[in-house]
Write a protein that holds these residues in place. Structure first.
Motif, PDB file in Angstrom:
ATOM      1  N   GLN A 171     167.027 -40.034 -12.963  1.00  0.00           N
ATOM      2  CA  GLN A 171     165.972 -40.743 -14.065  1.00  0.00           C
ATOM      3  C   GLN A 171     166.062 -42.036 -13.959  1.00  0.00           C
ATOM      4  N   VAL A 172     164.963 -43.035 -13.367  1.00  0.00           N
ATOM      5  CA  VAL A 172     165.191 -44.526 -13.426  1.00  0.00           C
ATOM      6  C   VAL A 172     164.328 -44.673 -14.662  1.00  0.00           C
ATOM      7  N   SER A 173     164.411 -45.617 -15.521  1.00  0.00           N
ATOM      8  CA  SER A 173     163.859 -46.004 -16.534  1.00  0.00           C
ATOM      9  C   SER A 173     164.314 -47.641 -16.933  1.00  0.00           C
ATOM     10  N   GLY A 174     163.418 -48.237 -17.804  1.00  0.00           N
ATOM     11  CA  GLY A 174     163.700 -49.688 -18.101  1.00  0.00           C
ATOM     12  C   GLY A 174     162.585 -50.008 -18.965  1.00  0.00           C
ATOM     13  N   ASP A 175     162.453 -51.551 -18.983  1.00  0.00           N
ATOM     14  CA  ASP A 175     161.489 -52.313 -19.534  1.00  0.00           C
ATOM     15  C   ASP A 175     160.743 -52.954 -18.692  1.00  0.00           C
ATOM     16  N   PHE A 176     160.441 -52.435 -17.584  1.00  0.00           N
ATOM     17  CA  PHE A 176     159.625 -52.979 -16.458  1.00  0.00           C
ATOM     18  C   PHE A 176     158.299 -52.349 -16.236  1.00  0.00           C
ATOM     19  N   PHE A 177     157.591 -52.916 -15.195  1.00  0.00           N
ATOM     20  CA  PHE A 177     156.209 -52.275 -15.004  1.00  0.00           C
ATOM     21  C   PHE A 177     156.296 -51.880 -13.529  1.00  0.00           C
ATOM     22  N   LEU A 178     155.407 -50.786 -13.320  1.00  0.00           N
ATOM     23  CA  LEU A 178     154.907 -50.410 -12.013  1.00  0.00           C
ATOM     24  C   LEU A 178     153.739 -49.975 -11.780  1.00  0.00           C
ATOM     25  N   GLU A 179     152.961 -50.442 -10.867  1.00  0.00           N
ATOM     26  CA  GLU A 179     151.656 -49.764 -10.482  1.00  0.00           C
ATOM     27  C   GLU A 179     151.446 -49.316  -9.164  1.00  0.00           C
ATOM     28  N   PRO A 180     151.017 -47.978  -8.979  1.00  0.00           N
ATOM     29  CA  PRO A 180     150.509 -47.111 -10.042  1.00  0.00           C
ATOM     30  C   PRO A 180     151.931 -46.536 -10.849  1.00  0.00           C
ATOM     31  N   ALA A 201     168.983 -49.577  -1.945  1.00  0.00           N
ATOM     32  CA  ALA A 201     167.943 -50.580  -2.022  1.00  0.00           C
ATOM     33  C   ALA A 201     167.027 -49.926  -0.796  1.00  0.00           C
ATOM     34  N   ALA A 202     167.373 -49.840   0.334  1.00  0.00           N
ATOM     35  CA  ALA A 202     166.483 -49.543   1.641  1.00  0.00           C
ATOM     36  C   ALA A 202     165.856 -48.254   1.464  1.00  0.00           C
ATOM     37  N   ALA A 203     166.565 -47.330   0.717  1.00  0.00           N
ATOM     38  CA  ALA A 203     165.806 -45.878   0.405  1.00  0.00           C
ATOM     39  C   ALA A 203     164.707 -46.085  -0.408  1.00  0.00           C
ATOM     40  N   VAL A 204     164.917 -47.165  -1.553  1.00  0.00           N
ATOM     41  CA  VAL A 204     163.885 -47.018  -2.490  1.00  0.00           C
ATOM     42  C   VAL A 204     162.801 -47.866  -1.819  1.00  0.00           C
ATOM     43  N   ALA A 205     163.035 -48.912  -1.006  1.00  0.00           N
ATOM     44  CA  ALA A 205     162.039 -49.814  -0.356  1.00  0.00           C
ATOM     45  C   ALA A 205     161.228 -48.994   0.534  1.00  0.00           C
ATOM     46  N   ALA A 206     161.699 -47.996   1.382  1.00  0.00           N
ATOM     47  CA  ALA A 206     161.265 -47.341   2.366  1.00  0.00           C
ATOM     48  C   ALA A 206     160.490 -46.378   1.643  1.00  0.00           C
ATOM     49  N   ALA A 207     160.648 -45.701   0.829  1.00  0.00           N
ATOM     50  CA  ALA A 207     159.781 -44.749  -0.310  1.00  0.00           C
ATOM     51  C   ALA A 207     158.777 -45.464  -0.559  1.00  0.00           C
ATOM     52  N   LEU A 208     158.849 -46.418  -1.143  1.00  0.00           N
ATOM     53  CA  LEU A 208     157.717 -46.998  -1.881  1.00  0.00           C
ATOM     54  C   LEU A 208     156.748 -47.455  -1.093  1.00  0.00           C
ATOM     55  N   GLY A 209     157.090 -48.342   0.113  1.00  0.00           N
ATOM     56  CA  GLY A 209     156.151 -48.792   1.146  1.00  0.00           C
ATOM     57  C   GLY A 209     155.597 -50.184   0.373  1.00  0.00           C
ATOM     58  N   PRO A 210     154.509 -50.701   0.977  1.00  0.00           N
ATOM     59  CA  PRO A 210     154.219 -51.880   0.423  1.00  0.00           C
ATOM     60  C   PRO A 210     153.214 -52.041  -0.611  1.00  0.00           C
ATOM     61  N   GLU A 211     152.569 -50.705  -1.027  1.00  0.00           N
ATOM     62  CA  GLU A 211     151.571 -50.682  -1.977  1.00  0.00           C
ATOM     63  C   GLU A 211     151.943 -50.707  -3.313  1.00  0.00           C
ATOM     64  N   PRO A 212     152.924 -50.383  -3.985  1.00  0.00           N
ATOM     65  CA  PRO A 212     153.102 -50.430  -5.483  1.00  0.00           C
ATOM     66  C   PRO A 212     153.489 -51.880  -5.509  1.00  0.00           C
ATOM     67  N   MET A 223     155.392 -54.185  -8.460  1.00  0.00           N
ATOM     68  CA  MET A 223     156.572 -54.059  -9.222  1.00  0.00           C
ATOM     69  C   MET A 223     156.664 -55.169 -10.238  1.00  0.00           C
ATOM     70  N   PHE A 224     156.908 -55.119 -11.304  1.00  0.00           N
ATOM     71  CA  PHE A 224     156.993 -56.120 -12.346  1.00  0.00           C
ATOM     72  C   PHE A 224     158.292 -56.202 -12.948  1.00  0.00           C
ATOM     73  N   GLY A 225     158.946 -57.044 -12.704  1.00  0.00           N
ATOM     74  CA  GLY A 225     160.291 -57.263 -13.386  1.00  0.00           C
ATOM     75  C   GLY A 225     161.565 -56.325 -12.892  1.00  0.00           C
ATOM     76  N   ILE A 226     161.212 -55.464 -11.777  1.00  0.00           N
ATOM     77  CA  ILE A 226     162.123 -54.634 -10.827  1.00  0.00           C
ATOM     78  C   ILE A 226     162.041 -54.693  -9.518  1.00  0.00           C
ATOM     79  N   THR A 227     163.162 -54.583  -8.818  1.00  0.00           N
ATOM     80  CA  THR A 227     163.230 -54.788  -7.239  1.00  0.00           C
ATOM     81  C   THR A 227     163.783 -53.404  -6.804  1.00  0.00           C
ATOM     82  N   PRO A 228     163.735 -53.197  -5.458  1.00  0.00           N
ATOM     83  CA  PRO A 228     164.656 -52.089  -5.168  1.00  0.00           C
ATOM     84  C   PRO A 228     166.180 -52.306  -5.338  1.00  0.00           C
ATOM     85  N   GLU A 229     166.424 -53.652  -5.100  1.00  0.00           N
ATOM     86  CA  GLU A 229     167.930 -54.162  -5.159  1.00  0.00           C
ATOM     87  C   GLU A 229     168.324 -53.975  -6.509  1.00  0.00           C
TER      88      GLU A 229
END
Length: 110
Positions: free
Chosen positions: A35-44, A68-79, A81-87
């Motif tokens: 479970q990832v959480s925090g005070d960041f924003f993601l769209e969608p 980080a590579a697994a997260v980036a690959a799963a997300l692809g280019p569409e989402p 990300m505000f205040g968060i990175t795969p790293e």
């Protein structure tokens, strides 16, 4: 970075960004119930489910770059990300795993 039973908690403040929090369980040398959480924003909003699913089942020995590579690959280019990175997610996950019983020894956390 607290641990209880086979669960772990990690936090990481992304430089110039927001706080990323990770809670997970460990079973058979793999991450579960991530479970990832925090005070960041993601769209969608569904991108958060994608991040959790990307980490689910990965070996607890996975290096930060691999996480980080697994997260980036799963997300692809569409989402967006505000205040968060795969790293940043990877850093929070590694902090949780490194604080878990057995440290970075996968044999000690089955």
């Amino acid at each position: 970075m607290n641990t209880t039973n086979n669960t772990a908690h990690g936090e990481y403040k992304v430089p110039g960004g927001k706080l990323v929090v990770v809670d997970l369980a460990i079973a058979g040398g793999r991450m579960t119930a991530v479970q990832v959480s925090g005070d960041f924003f993601l769209e969608p909003d569904s991108a958060l489910d994608t991040i959790n699913a990307a980490l689910e089942g990965l070996s607890i020995a996975t290096a930060e770059a691999g996480l980080a590579a697994a997260v980036a690959a799963a997300l692809g280019p569409e989402p967006r990300m505000f205040g968060i990175t795969p790293e940043g997610v990877a850093a929070a996950v590694r902090r949780a795993l490194d604080a878990a019983p057995g440290g970075d020894d996968p044999g000690g956390r089955a």
